[in-house]
Design a protein around this motif. Structure first.
Motif, PDB file in Angstrom:
ATOM      1  N   GLU A 170       0.835  -1.202   0.000  1.00  0.00           N
ATOM      2  CA  GLU A 170       0.000   0.000   0.000  1.00  0.00           C
ATOM      3  C   GLU A 170       0.870   1.253   0.000  1.00  0.00           C
ATOM      4  N   ILE A 171       0.278   2.338  -0.504  1.00  0.00           N
ATOM      5  CA  ILE A 171       0.897   3.661  -0.435  1.00  0.00           C
ATOM      6  C   ILE A 171      -0.104   4.545   0.289  1.00  0.00           C
ATOM      7  N   VAL A 172       0.305   5.117   1.422  1.00  0.00           N
ATOM      8  CA  VAL A 172      -0.643   5.805   2.296  1.00  0.00           C
ATOM      9  C   VAL A 172       0.080   6.922   3.049  1.00  0.00           C
ATOM     10  N   THR A 173      -0.642   7.991   3.378  1.00  0.00           N
ATOM     11  CA  THR A 173      -0.057   9.084   4.160  1.00  0.00           C
ATOM     12  C   THR A 173      -0.058   8.718   5.638  1.00  0.00           C
ATOM     13  N   ASP A 174       0.645   9.523   6.437  1.00  0.00           N
ATOM     14  CA  ASP A 174       0.702   9.291   7.882  1.00  0.00           C
ATOM     15  C   ASP A 174      -0.684   9.287   8.527  1.00  0.00           C
ATOM     16  N   ASP A 175      -1.599  10.117   7.981  1.00  0.00           N
ATOM     17  CA  ASP A 175      -2.932  10.182   8.583  1.00  0.00           C
ATOM     18  C   ASP A 175      -3.928   9.253   7.899  1.00  0.00           C
ATOM     19  N   GLY A 176      -3.404   8.252   7.155  1.00  0.00           N
ATOM     20  CA  GLY A 176      -4.254   7.177   6.673  1.00  0.00           C
ATOM     21  C   GLY A 176      -4.925   7.387   5.329  1.00  0.00           C
ATOM     22  N   ILE A 177      -4.584   8.477   4.626  1.00  0.00           N
ATOM     23  CA  ILE A 177      -5.184   8.703   3.311  1.00  0.00           C
ATOM     24  C   ILE A 177      -4.485   7.811   2.286  1.00  0.00           C
ATOM     25  N   LYS A 178      -5.249   6.980   1.594  1.00  0.00           N
ATOM     26  CA  LYS A 178      -4.675   6.062   0.620  1.00  0.00           C
ATOM     27  C   LYS A 178      -4.329   6.790  -0.669  1.00  0.00           C
ATOM     28  N   ILE A 179      -3.391   6.226  -1.409  1.00  0.00           N
ATOM     29  CA  ILE A 179      -2.863   6.888  -2.605  1.00  0.00           C
ATOM     30  C   ILE A 179      -3.959   7.181  -3.622  1.00  0.00           C
ATOM     31  N   GLU A 180      -4.981   6.319  -3.702  1.00  0.00           N
ATOM     32  CA  GLU A 180      -6.059   6.532  -4.672  1.00  0.00           C
ATOM     33  C   GLU A 180      -6.762   7.865  -4.432  1.00  0.00           C
ATOM     34  N   GLU A 181      -6.901   8.244  -3.174  1.00  0.00           N
ATOM     35  CA  GLU A 181      -7.514   9.529  -2.831  1.00  0.00           C
ATOM     36  C   GLU A 181      -6.499  10.663  -2.856  1.00  0.00           C
ATOM     37  N   TYR A 182      -5.267  10.344  -2.495  1.00  0.00           N
ATOM     38  CA  TYR A 182      -4.249  11.385  -2.356  1.00  0.00           C
ATOM     39  C   TYR A 182      -3.742  11.915  -3.702  1.00  0.00           C
ATOM     40  N   ARG A 183      -3.941  11.164  -4.790  1.00  0.00           N
ATOM     41  CA  ARG A 183      -3.344  11.546  -6.088  1.00  0.00           C
ATOM     42  C   ARG A 183      -3.785  12.924  -6.576  1.00  0.00           C
ATOM     43  N   LYS A 184      -4.904  13.420  -6.108  1.00  0.00           N
ATOM     44  CA  LYS A 184      -5.339  14.755  -6.504  1.00  0.00           C
ATOM     45  C   LYS A 184      -4.369  15.826  -6.009  1.00  0.00           C
ATOM     46  N   ASN A 185      -3.519  15.455  -5.053  1.00  0.00           N
ATOM     47  CA  ASN A 185      -2.519  16.388  -4.503  1.00  0.00           C
ATOM     48  C   ASN A 185      -1.140  16.210  -5.126  1.00  0.00           C
ATOM     49  N   ILE A 186      -1.050  15.415  -6.201  1.00  0.00           N
ATOM     50  CA  ILE A 186       0.246  15.130  -6.830  1.00  0.00           C
ATOM     51  C   ILE A 186       0.315  15.779  -8.210  1.00  0.00           C
ATOM     52  N   GLY A 187       1.402  16.466  -8.481  1.00  0.00           N
ATOM     53  CA  GLY A 187       1.729  16.933  -9.827  1.00  0.00           C
ATOM     54  C   GLY A 187       2.928  16.158 -10.316  1.00  0.00           C
ATOM     55  N   SER A 188       3.037  15.959 -11.624  1.00  0.00           N
ATOM     56  CA  SER A 188       4.138  15.139 -12.125  1.00  0.00           C
ATOM     57  C   SER A 188       4.607  15.615 -13.491  1.00  0.00           C
ATOM     58  N   VAL A 189       5.883  15.324 -13.746  1.00  0.00           N
ATOM     59  CA  VAL A 189       6.480  15.541 -15.065  1.00  0.00           C
ATOM     60  C   VAL A 189       7.256  14.286 -15.410  1.00  0.00           C
ATOM     61  N   ILE A 190       6.832  13.609 -16.467  1.00  0.00           N
ATOM     62  CA  ILE A 190       7.546  12.430 -16.945  1.00  0.00           C
ATOM     63  C   ILE A 190       7.935  12.657 -18.393  1.00  0.00           C
ATOM     64  N   ASP A 191       9.011  11.996 -18.829  1.00  0.00           N
ATOM     65  CA  ASP A 191       9.588  12.262 -20.144  1.00  0.00           C
ATOM     66  C   ASP A 191       8.652  11.961 -21.300  1.00  0.00           C
ATOM     67  N   SER A 192       7.643  11.128 -21.080  1.00  0.00           N
ATOM     68  CA  SER A 192       6.758  10.740 -22.176  1.00  0.00           C
ATOM     69  C   SER A 192       5.784  11.845 -22.581  1.00  0.00           C
ATOM     70  N   ILE A 193       5.688  12.921 -21.776  1.00  0.00           N
ATOM     71  CA  ILE A 193       4.786  14.030 -22.115  1.00  0.00           C
ATOM     72  C   ILE A 193       5.402  14.860 -23.230  1.00  0.00           C
ATOM     73  N   VAL A 194       4.643  15.050 -24.327  1.00  0.00           N
ATOM     74  CA  VAL A 194       5.121  15.845 -25.464  1.00  0.00           C
ATOM     75  C   VAL A 194       4.132  16.981 -25.695  1.00  0.00           C
ATOM     76  N   PRO A 195       4.513  18.241 -25.432  1.00  0.00           N
ATOM     77  CA  PRO A 195       3.592  19.363 -25.605  1.00  0.00           C
ATOM     78  C   PRO A 195       3.421  19.732 -27.078  1.00  0.00           C
ATOM     79  N   ASP A 196       2.412  20.539 -27.350  1.00  0.00           N
ATOM     80  CA  ASP A 196       2.181  21.084 -28.696  1.00  0.00           C
ATOM     81  C   ASP A 196       3.268  22.111 -28.987  1.00  0.00           C
TER      82      ASP A 196
END
Length: 296
Positions: free
Chosen positions: A59-85
């Protein structure tokens, strides 16, 4: 954000075990580096965190018990596969990203571009930006949702020394603003300038998690040898001490890590060399040694 805890995560794809019961925590307000060779499992772990691969074991979970499925709204990411216009301007592209998030605030968009150092090129087509500028634009897009955790996969890849310096300054600025950052890179010399904590992953296993403070305090010896015939000496190392980690240099020296002079003499006592010195491993040496010699 509280700490995000990766607990006993395993991943199999077909018959292949990609991650093997790994656990570590990403602490609030830190820049946490995830390092390892290609194929070690870094990208697979990031994909699990981002939801691109489902979490089935552990599992991936915060200290206060929020599971990653709910927490993902608080995550921003940059991965190499993103190609902008490439024909779009920086400002237009960022505006479209913000619009999709329900944000319609021109001032906010301009502030984001200023934050990543792109105000002076806001109307420039993305295709005419340097590679480093494109990466910083993608970070602005990732920040548009005001994430608590920013995940960056190989942000230093393909950028020049000026771009690396600008990227470092941006990451340090984001940390002071309270953004927690998980970053992967194979360029350890750059990570050492920004990261607070290093988790080393190799062959799907966690080798070690070490803070920058402890890394500075860690003292291991290394032997620097200038052999008469470097190729023959390399063969000799592989024959007599195959488990050691060593590197060769352009000045015809060989560095053997985590070895004292006394240990060297026990193994290579009868070998004539031009030079032999004992020094202390630096921080990059320690991380490379752990990556190569402490696999579980």
């Amino acid at each position: 954000m509280n700490s995000l805890n990766i607990n006993n995560i395993s991943l199999k794809i077909g018959p292949d075990k990609i991650l093997n019961n790994i656990s570590f925590s990403i602490n609030k307000g830190s820049i946490h580096a995830l390092i390892g060779d290609n194929g070690a499992g870094k990208t697979s772990l990031i994909r699990l965190i981002l939801g691109l691969i489902p979490v089935n074991m552990g599992e991936i979970v915060t200290d206060d018990g929020i599971k990653i499925e709910e927490y993902r709204k608080n995550i921003g990411s940059v991965i190499d596969s993103i190609v902008p216009d490439m024909k779009s301007s920086c400002l237009t592209y960022l505006h479209n990203v913000c619009y999709m998030l329900g944000i319609n605030d021109a001032g906010y968009e301009k502030n984001l571009l200023e934050k990543v150092g792109l105000s002076n090129v806001k109307n420039k087509p993305i295709g005419k930006l340097s590679y480093g500028m494109k990466k910083r634009l993608m970070i602005a897009c990732a920040l548009s949702g005001k994430p608590q955790l920013l995940v960056l996969d190989e942000p230093f890849n393909g950028i020049d020394s000026k771009g690396m310096n600008e990227m470092r300054l941006l990451l340090q600025k984001l940390r002071t603003e309270g953004v927690t950052i998980l970053i992967t890179s194979h360029i350890i010399s750059e990570l050492l300038k920004v990261a607070d904590v290093y988790t080393i992953i190799q062959k799907g296993n966690i080798v070690d998690t070490i803070s920058m403070k402890n890394l500075y305090q860690t003292k291991y010896p290394k032997i620097i040898v200038r052999p008469i015939d470097i190729s023959k000496f390399v063969c000799l190392i592989n024959e007599k001490y195959s488990d050691c980690y060593f590197s060769t240099s352009s000045d015809d020296t060989i560095t053997i890590f985590n070895m004292t002079r006394e240990e060297y003499m026990k193994i290579f006592d009868n070998v004539t060399v031009k030079k032999i010195e004992q020094e202390t491993m630096n921080e990059e040496d320690v991380l490379l040694w752990k990556m190569n010699c402490m696999q579980t």
